[in-house]
Enzyme design. Structure first.
Site, short mmCIF file in Angstrom:
data_model
loop_
_atom_site.label_atom_id
_atom_site.label_comp_id
_atom_site.label_asym_id
_atom_site.label_seq_id
_atom_site.Cartn_x
_atom_site.Cartn_y
_atom_site.Cartn_z
N ILE A 151 47.06 33.49 40.52
CA ILE A 151 48.36 33.52 39.83
C ILE A 151 48.53 32.30 38.91
CG2 ILE A 151 50.88 33.60 40.26
CD1 ILE A 151 49.29 36.03 41.42
N TRP A 153 51.01 29.55 36.51
CA TRP A 153 52.23 28.78 36.81
C TRP A 153 53.44 29.18 35.99
CZ3 TRP A 153 53.21 27.09 32.07
CH2 TRP A 153 52.14 26.72 31.23
N LYS A 177 46.39 33.53 45.65
CA LYS A 177 46.15 32.09 45.41
C LYS A 177 47.22 31.65 44.42
CE LYS A 177 44.47 29.14 43.11
NZ LYS A 177 45.34 28.11 42.46
N GLU A 180 48.76 25.72 41.41
CA GLU A 180 48.98 24.39 42.00
C GLU A 180 50.17 23.66 41.38
OE1 GLU A 180 46.32 25.79 40.44
OE2 GLU A 180 44.71 24.32 40.38
N SER A 231 44.13 31.67 31.89
CA SER A 231 43.50 31.33 30.61
C SER A 231 42.15 32.04 30.43
CB SER A 231 43.30 29.82 30.54
OG SER A 231 42.43 29.43 31.58
N GLU A 252 44.19 39.38 32.91
CA GLU A 252 45.33 39.27 32.00
C GLU A 252 45.29 37.85 31.45
OE1 GLU A 252 47.22 41.61 31.13
OE2 GLU A 252 47.48 43.04 32.75
N CYS A 286 52.69 34.61 28.02
CA CYS A 286 51.41 35.05 27.44
C CYS A 286 51.65 35.97 26.26
CB CYS A 286 50.56 35.71 28.50
SG CYS A 286 51.48 36.90 29.45
N GLU A 386 46.29 29.51 21.17
CA GLU A 386 47.53 29.64 21.92
C GLU A 386 48.13 28.25 22.17
OE1 GLU A 386 47.03 31.14 25.93
OE2 GLU A 386 48.73 32.47 25.60
P1 NAD Z 1 44.51 28.74 34.38
O1 NAD Z 1 43.45 29.67 33.98
O2 NAD Z 1 44.24 27.29 34.28
O3 NAD Z 1 44.95 28.96 35.90
C1 NAD Z 1 45.38 30.20 36.38
C2 NAD Z 1 45.06 30.28 37.85
O4 NAD Z 1 43.66 30.25 38.01
C3 NAD Z 1 45.62 29.11 38.68
O5 NAD Z 1 46.04 29.62 39.94
C4 NAD Z 1 44.40 28.24 38.87
O6 NAD Z 1 44.44 27.47 40.05
C5 NAD Z 1 43.29 29.25 38.95
N1 NAD Z 1 41.96 28.75 38.60
C6 NAD Z 1 41.64 27.73 37.76
N2 NAD Z 1 40.30 27.58 37.70
C7 NAD Z 1 39.76 28.51 38.51
C8 NAD Z 1 38.42 28.89 38.87
N3 NAD Z 1 37.35 28.27 38.36
N4 NAD Z 1 38.27 29.93 39.70
C9 NAD Z 1 39.32 30.60 40.21
N5 NAD Z 1 40.59 30.28 39.93
C10 NAD Z 1 40.82 29.27 39.08
O7 NAD Z 1 45.77 29.17 33.54
P2 NAD Z 1 47.20 28.52 33.59
O8 NAD Z 1 47.09 27.25 32.82
O9 NAD Z 1 47.72 28.47 34.96
O10 NAD Z 1 48.09 29.60 32.80
C11 NAD Z 1 48.23 29.56 31.41
C12 NAD Z 1 47.38 30.63 30.77
O11 NAD Z 1 47.56 31.89 31.41
C13 NAD Z 1 47.75 30.88 29.34
O12 NAD Z 1 46.57 30.98 28.59
C14 NAD Z 1 48.49 32.21 29.36
O13 NAD Z 1 48.43 32.94 28.18
C15 NAD Z 1 47.85 32.92 30.47
N6 NAD Z 1 48.76 33.89 31.07
C16 NAD Z 1 48.54 35.22 30.86
C17 NAD Z 1 49.39 36.16 31.38
C18 NAD Z 1 49.16 37.63 31.18
O14 NAD Z 1 49.77 38.43 31.84
N7 NAD Z 1 48.29 38.02 30.30
C19 NAD Z 1 50.48 35.77 32.14
C20 NAD Z 1 50.68 34.41 32.35
C21 NAD Z 1 49.79 33.48 31.81
#
Ligand code: NAD
Length: 483
Positions: A151, A153, A177, A180, A231, A252, A286, A386
């Site tokens: 999930i 943040w 998960k 953080e 991301s 997503e 997003c 983005e």
């Molecule tokens: P992120 O990818 O850094 O983290 C998302 C989740 O992945 C967190 O829970 C994180 O702990 C976990 N994570 C990080 N590294 C990981 C790994 N190596 N293996 C497994 N899990 C891992 O993204 P973020 O910074 O939390 O969110 C922002 C991004 O998410 C933006 O790019 C946004 O566009 C995108 N987003 C997309 C949607 C959608 O529905 N398409 C919705 C919300 C956010």
């Protein structure tokens, strides 16, 4: 206001537990001060959660139920969230930064997923395939088993609700998960599962670092399906982990979504789209409307209106912003805010002009001014990458073909929009836009019922709507030879 507990545990196999990796401090981005501590899972905790989920699944405690029974439990989880709406919303505002009224909308939106998918429980039906008089053949849809849900943040409550509701209603066991930066509110899903009478192990919620607990969950050999929202780089890592275990995943990811504003567009109405499209949740959405591609004849008028909206928003702590209105909260963290402000400075250096905002606020907390940038060309980084902040980029076009080319000219394809009174023109844009969802004359038109997901680097698979149910089931065919 309700007091926030100092320490929040993880929830594994029906028990509240500490984390093998200790604790993480959660900061209130509206003040910059420490808010609470959250248990931090390690790979051992992840394994225990997956084993608890697997054992529950193998027991049939959820998957053997008549679907209506699962549907009622899922609906009851939504009722629980609504019943605790105000305390969840307060905690959400404190951990995430959004205005309290936005947090209430998020909790209501989360409850809506449980209502919608609870109602869908009885609709997942197979079919009978004729094989001639000597056979009876039918298909069934079976749950994958253990669904891992990672999930982000920005909408921790709604994003968890989105995958959890559909996964449970189809009979899966879930390991969530939580992010953080904003882990606290996910605790209410465990409480909701208990209150709704779900079997132990059906819902496990743990927070851990992405590189530790997240990676361990994505790579766990007993996970049968993965849902990830976040991301692009993390999505790629998760898709690689899923491929190694040959399990499906739904990704997503991000977006750089554009509204095309034609010369006949209703600019009065479009002001509302600017307000919601880019300043809701301080732009950390997003599917945010992060670009407006406007016909040259309406450019100056659009910029003036957008700048006025940006300047009209009062920015400050979300907890003080209780009523719907012209206001915006904090971004999730200083780091995210600094990243957005840095992208604006880089855009200025590349030739962009600031029509409104552009800077961080000089007060404690992760605040950034609502921003409008002009003189953007499609090749600039600000038009391609983005920002994930309250920054609107305005580009201009002369011909319809040029507008579509600019709209489609990024690596993403999450959503798109077209604003015109000409139906033919709107339909041409809808057809030509490379995105999973197209809005005509209203940004964010749609709801839980409408499928959502990306083209290109915005990901694959669909959440929301009936489409999402098929992420959580696999087809089995049963062919019977009659004697
Ligand atoms: P992120 O990818 O850094 O983290 C998302 C989740 O992945 C967190 O829970 C994180 O702990 C976990 N994570 C990080 N590294 C990981 C790994 N190596 N293996 C497994 N899990 C891992 O993204 P973020 O910074 O939390 O969110 C922002 C991004 O998410 C933006 O790019 C946004 O566009 C995108 N987003 C997309 C949607 C959608 O529905 N398409 C919705 C919300 C956010």
């Amino acid at each position: 206001m309700t007091a926030i507990p100092d320490y929040w545990q993880n929830y594994i196999g029906g028990q509240w537990v500490d984390g093998g990796a200790g604790r993480i401090a959660v900061t209130n981005p509206g003040t910059g001060e420490a808010l609470a501590e959250q248990a931090l899972a390690d790979a051992g905790d992840v394994d225990r959660a997956v084993q608890a989920a697997k054992a529950m699944h193998r027991s049939g405690a959820l998957s053997d139920l008549r679907p209506v029974e699962r549907g009622r439990m899922v609906q009851a989880m939504g009722h629980y969230l609504l019943h605790h709406k105000h305390e969840i919303a307060e905690a959400l505002t404190l951990e995430q930064g959004k205005p309290l009224w936005e947090a209430v909308i998020e909790v209501e939106g989360a409850a809506r997923y449980f209502e919608y998918y609870g109602n869908q429980a009885e609709t997942v039906e197979g079919r009978s395939i004729p094989l001639g008089s000597g056979y009876v053949d039918f298909t069934t849809y079976e749950p994958y088993g253990v669904s891992a849900q990672i999930i982000p943040w920005n909408y921790p409550v709604e994003m968890t609700a989105r995958s959890l509701s559909a996964a449970l209603v189809t009979g899966n066991a879930c390991v969530v998960k939580s992010p953080e930066l904003t882990p606290l509110t996910n605790a209410w899903f465990a409480k909701a599962a208990e209150a709704a009478g779900l079997p132990e192990g059906a819902v496990n919620v743990l927070c851990g670092l992405g590189k530790d607990a997240g990676a361990a969950l994505a790579a766990h050999p007993e996970v049968n399906q993965i849902v990830f929202t976040g991301s692009v780089p993390t999505g790629i890592a998760i898709a690689e982990a899923a491929a190694r275990n040959v399990v499906p995943c739904v990704l997503e990811l991000g977006g750089k979504s554009a509204a095309i504003l034609h010369d006949d567009a209703d600019l009065d109405a479009f002001e509302t789209d600017i307000r919601w499209g880019i300043y809701f949740n301080a732009g950390q959405v997003c599917s945010a409307m992060s670009r407006v591609i406007v016909h040259a004849s309406r450019h100056d008028e659009l910029v003036e209106r957008a700048a006025n909206i940006a300047k009209s928003l009062s920015v400050g702590p979300g907890i003080e912003r209780q009523e719907f209105g012209a206001n915006m909260g904090a971004m999730v963290s200083d780091a995210q805010r600094d990243r957005a402000a840095g992208m604006v400075s880089a855009a200025e250096a590349a030739g962009a002009k600031v029509a409104a905002g552009g800077r961080k606020l000089n007060i404690p907390g992760a605040f950034m001014e609502p921003t409008v940038l002009t003189e953007i060309t499609p090749d600039m980084a600000i038009a391609q990458e983005e920002v994930f902040g309250p920054v609107l980029s305005v580009l201009r076009f002369d011909t319809e073909a040029e507008a579509i080319e600019i709209a489609n000219g990024t690596q993403y394809g999450l959503v798109g929009g077209v604003f015109t009174q000409d139906l033919d023109r709107a339909m041409r844009a809808a057809r030509q836009t490379r995105a999973g969802q197209v809005f005509v004359n209203e940004w964010y038109a749609g709801g839980v019922e409408t499928p959502f997901g990306g083209y290109g680097k915005s990901g694959y698979g669909r959440e929301k709507g009936r489409e999402a149910l098929w992420n959580y089931v696999q087809t089995k065919n049963v062919a019977i030879r009659l004697r």
